[in-house]
Design a protein around this motif. Structure first.
Motif, PDB file in Angstrom:
ATOM      1  N   LYS A   1       1.161   4.231  -2.867  1.00 45.70           N
ATOM      2  CA  LYS A   1       0.967   5.655  -2.543  1.00 45.70           C
ATOM      3  C   LYS A   1       2.348   6.397  -2.743  1.00 45.70           C
ATOM      4  O   LYS A   1       2.099   7.570  -3.282  1.00 45.70           O
ATOM      5  CB  LYS A   1       0.731   5.757  -0.878  1.00 45.70           C
ATOM      6  N   TYR A   2       3.446   5.854  -2.334  1.00 45.74           N
ATOM      7  CA  TYR A   2       4.809   6.440  -2.774  1.00 45.74           C
ATOM      8  C   TYR A   2       4.812   6.809  -4.250  1.00 45.74           C
ATOM      9  O   TYR A   2       5.180   7.832  -4.729  1.00 45.74           O
ATOM     10  CB  TYR A   2       5.647   5.920  -2.240  1.00 45.74           C
ATOM     11  N   LYS A   3       4.422   5.595  -5.116  1.00 45.33           N
ATOM     12  CA  LYS A   3       4.704   5.858  -6.560  1.00 45.33           C
ATOM     13  C   LYS A   3       3.608   6.700  -7.240  1.00 45.33           C
ATOM     14  O   LYS A   3       3.867   7.408  -7.921  1.00 45.33           O
ATOM     15  CB  LYS A   3       4.769   4.392  -7.080  1.00 45.33           C
ATOM     16  N   TYR A   4       2.404   6.672  -6.766  1.00 47.39           N
ATOM     17  CA  TYR A   4       1.347   7.320  -7.411  1.00 47.39           C
ATOM     18  C   TYR A   4       0.938   8.585  -6.720  1.00 47.39           C
ATOM     19  O   TYR A   4       0.063   9.506  -7.287  1.00 47.39           O
ATOM     20  CB  TYR A   4       0.022   6.444  -7.671  1.00 47.39           C
ATOM     21  N   GLN A   5       1.605   9.013  -5.437  1.00 46.03           N
ATOM     22  CA  GLN A   5       1.123  10.346  -4.994  1.00 46.03           C
ATOM     23  C   GLN A   5       2.638  10.913  -4.776  1.00 46.03           C
ATOM     24  O   GLN A   5       2.765  11.348  -3.415  1.00 46.03           O
ATOM     25  CB  GLN A   5       0.465  10.349  -3.694  1.00 46.03           C
ATOM     26  N   PRO A   6       3.640  11.439  -5.529  1.00 42.79           N
ATOM     27  CA  PRO A   6       4.890  11.814  -5.268  1.00 42.79           C
ATOM     28  C   PRO A   6       4.739  12.952  -4.486  1.00 42.79           C
ATOM     29  O   PRO A   6       5.598  13.379  -3.677  1.00 42.79           O
ATOM     30  CB  PRO A   6       5.428  11.869  -6.725  1.00 42.79           C
ATOM     31  N   ASN A   7       3.669  13.938  -4.788  1.00 42.59           N
ATOM     32  CA  ASN A   7       3.533  15.299  -4.101  1.00 42.59           C
ATOM     33  C   ASN A   7       3.191  15.043  -2.569  1.00 42.59           C
ATOM     34  O   ASN A   7       3.046  16.012  -1.699  1.00 42.59           O
ATOM     35  CB  ASN A   7       2.467  16.010  -4.815  1.00 42.59           C
TER      36      ASN A   7
ATOM     37  N   VAL B   1       0.733  -1.060   0.173  1.00 38.60           N
ATOM     38  CA  VAL B   1       0.080   0.116   0.020  1.00 38.60           C
ATOM     39  C   VAL B   1       0.941   1.353   0.008  1.00 38.60           C
ATOM     40  O   VAL B   1       0.700   2.383  -0.669  1.00 38.60           O
ATOM     41  CB  VAL B   1      -0.845   0.213   1.230  1.00 38.60           C
ATOM     42  N   HIS B   2       2.002   1.163   0.851  1.00 40.36           N
ATOM     43  CA  HIS B   2       2.563   2.489   0.883  1.00 40.36           C
ATOM     44  C   HIS B   2       3.597   2.615  -0.348  1.00 40.36           C
ATOM     45  O   HIS B   2       4.052   3.815  -0.916  1.00 40.36           O
ATOM     46  CB  HIS B   2       3.490   2.535   2.270  1.00 40.36           C
ATOM     47  N   LEU B   3       4.123   1.644  -0.822  1.00 43.34           N
ATOM     48  CA  LEU B   3       4.783   1.497  -2.169  1.00 43.34           C
ATOM     49  C   LEU B   3       3.837   2.302  -3.215  1.00 43.34           C
ATOM     50  O   LEU B   3       4.349   3.110  -4.069  1.00 43.34           O
ATOM     51  CB  LEU B   3       5.574   0.293  -2.563  1.00 43.34           C
TER      52      LEU B   3
ATOM     53  N   ILE C   1      -8.992   2.594  -8.953  1.00 43.74           N
ATOM     54  CA  ILE C   1      -8.284   1.339  -8.880  1.00 43.74           C
ATOM     55  C   ILE C   1      -7.772   0.999 -10.183  1.00 43.74           C
ATOM     56  O   ILE C   1      -6.581   0.140 -10.254  1.00 43.74           O
ATOM     57  CB  ILE C   1      -9.058   0.078  -8.102  1.00 43.74           C
ATOM     58  N   ALA C   2      -8.299   1.178 -11.158  1.00 42.29           N
ATOM     59  CA  ALA C   2      -7.774   0.978 -12.594  1.00 42.29           C
ATOM     60  C   ALA C   2      -6.561   1.604 -12.794  1.00 42.29           C
ATOM     61  O   ALA C   2      -5.802   0.921 -13.626  1.00 42.29           O
ATOM     62  CB  ALA C   2      -8.779   1.171 -13.734  1.00 42.29           C
ATOM     63  N   THR C   3      -6.147   2.642 -12.072  1.00 45.10           N
ATOM     64  CA  THR C   3      -4.961   3.370 -12.217  1.00 45.10           C
ATOM     65  C   THR C   3      -3.844   2.250 -11.921  1.00 45.10           C
ATOM     66  O   THR C   3      -2.689   2.262 -12.209  1.00 45.10           O
ATOM     67  CB  THR C   3      -4.866   4.669 -11.410  1.00 45.10           C
ATOM     68  N   PHE C   4      -3.942   1.613 -10.803  1.00 42.85           N
ATOM     69  CA  PHE C   4      -2.879   0.674 -10.120  1.00 42.85           C
ATOM     70  C   PHE C   4      -2.972  -0.714 -11.112  1.00 42.85           C
ATOM     71  O   PHE C   4      -4.141  -1.359 -11.326  1.00 42.85           O
ATOM     72  CB  PHE C   4      -3.327   0.408  -9.025  1.00 42.85           C
ATOM     73  N   SER C   5      -1.919  -1.077 -11.564  1.00 43.72           N
ATOM     74  CA  SER C   5      -1.738  -2.131 -12.632  1.00 43.72           C
ATOM     75  C   SER C   5      -2.155  -3.290 -11.843  1.00 43.72           C
ATOM     76  O   SER C   5      -2.281  -3.595 -10.734  1.00 43.72           O
ATOM     77  CB  SER C   5      -0.357  -2.282 -13.051  1.00 43.72           C
TER      78      SER C   5
ATOM     79  N   ARG D   1      -3.851  -3.104  -3.564  1.00 46.23           N
ATOM     80  CA  ARG D   1      -4.464  -2.308  -4.499  1.00 46.23           C
ATOM     81  C   ARG D   1      -6.083  -1.696  -4.170  1.00 46.23           C
ATOM     82  O   ARG D   1      -5.853  -0.421  -4.279  1.00 46.23           O
ATOM     83  CB  ARG D   1      -4.792  -2.839  -5.877  1.00 46.23           C
ATOM     84  N   LYS D   2      -6.588  -2.334  -3.654  1.00 42.49           N
ATOM     85  CA  LYS D   2      -8.059  -1.734  -3.215  1.00 42.49           C
ATOM     86  C   LYS D   2      -7.791  -0.955  -2.107  1.00 42.49           C
ATOM     87  O   LYS D   2      -8.413   0.134  -2.201  1.00 42.49           O
ATOM     88  CB  LYS D   2      -8.862  -2.958  -2.580  1.00 42.49           C
ATOM     89  N   MET D   3      -6.850  -1.220  -0.940  1.00 38.80           N
ATOM     90  CA  MET D   3      -6.590  -0.399  -0.021  1.00 38.80           C
ATOM     91  C   MET D   3      -6.117   1.029  -0.295  1.00 38.80           C
ATOM     92  O   MET D   3      -6.623   2.214  -0.099  1.00 38.80           O
ATOM     93  CB  MET D   3      -5.649  -1.094   1.140  1.00 38.80           C
ATOM     94  N   ALA D   4      -5.017   0.969  -1.136  1.00 34.17           N
ATOM     95  CA  ALA D   4      -4.562   2.282  -1.707  1.00 34.17           C
ATOM     96  C   ALA D   4      -5.500   3.023  -2.424  1.00 34.17           C
ATOM     97  O   ALA D   4      -5.292   4.046  -2.398  1.00 34.17           O
ATOM     98  CB  ALA D   4      -3.315   1.762  -2.550  1.00 34.17           C
ATOM     99  N   SER D   5      -6.364   2.489  -3.432  1.00 37.45           N
ATOM    100  CA  SER D   5      -7.364   3.246  -4.104  1.00 37.45           C
ATOM    101  C   SER D   5      -8.280   4.054  -3.114  1.00 37.45           C
ATOM    102  O   SER D   5      -8.656   5.264  -3.160  1.00 37.45           O
ATOM    103  CB  SER D   5      -8.169   1.908  -5.003  1.00 37.45           C
ATOM    104  N   VAL D   6      -8.711   3.128  -1.898  1.00 35.44           N
ATOM    105  CA  VAL D   6      -9.619   3.941  -1.127  1.00 35.44           C
ATOM    106  C   VAL D   6      -9.087   4.950  -0.375  1.00 35.44           C
ATOM    107  O   VAL D   6      -9.417   6.153  -0.239  1.00 35.44           O
ATOM    108  CB  VAL D   6     -10.167   2.626  -0.254  1.00 35.44           C
ATOM    109  N   GLU D   7      -7.648   4.618   0.159  1.00 36.32           N
ATOM    110  CA  GLU D   7      -7.050   5.770   0.794  1.00 36.32           C
ATOM    111  C   GLU D   7      -6.531   6.889  -0.110  1.00 36.32           C
ATOM    112  O   GLU D   7      -6.550   8.082   0.462  1.00 36.32           O
ATOM    113  CB  GLU D   7      -5.901   5.105   1.435  1.00 36.32           C
TER     114      GLU D   7
END
Length: 148
Positions: free
Chosen positions: A66-72, A62-64, A126-130, A115-121
């Motif tokens: 988030k780190y990858k998809y939310q760099p800001n 989840v944190h990887l 969710i389709a953004t995450f491979s 993937r699901k947890m990262a999408s919610v958080e």
């Protein structure tokens, strides 16, 4: 005369049952062991170890993500969480090397949950995450790896 169920020490005082079971094992008094409950506790311990591996793996994933998809939004807090859960896995594998097999067997399944947890958080669709995990098992365990 009614049949009232007998309450065992296991049900009355679990810690005392543990102490007495350990003493019976140490002194070789195997015939006095509460074998059924001893087996149940050993199996429960194994399931608990596996759940811990899965939980730590999902938290890292989840944190990887988030780190990858939310760099800001990257923060030291995220890096500390990654380090903490990686260290937990490292300790678990050091103490029980056979748990690494479970880690590898459940890697893909844990990624789907992450993937699901990262999408919610993150509120990122969710389709953004491979569908396939973008990180290798080695990267997930590498305390220095961050998806830049």
């Amino acid at each position: 005369m009614t049949n009232t169920p007998v309450t065992t020490l296991y049900e009355q005082d679990f810690y005392l049952w543990l102490e007495q079971t350990a003493e019976l094992l140490k002194t070789g008094k195997f015939e006095k062991l509460d074998v059924a409950n001893l087996i149940e506790e050993i199996e429960t311990m194994g399931r608990s170890e596996k759940k811990s591996i899965e939980s730590n793996l999902e938290m890292i994933l989840v944190h990887l993500l988030k780190y990858k998809y939310q760099p800001n939004k990257r923060s030291n807090s995220w890096r500390v969480t990654l380090l903490e859960h990686r260290q937990r896995l490292s300790r678990d594998f050091r103490n029980s090397p056979s748990l690494k097999r479970h880690f590898l067997e459940t890697f893909a399944h844990c990624y789907q949950g992450a993937r699901k947890m990262a999408s919610v958080e993150t509120e990122i669709t969710i389709a953004t995450f491979s569908l396939e995990c973008p990180f290798t098992a080695e990267q997930v365990l590498d305390e220095d790896f961050l998806p830049e």
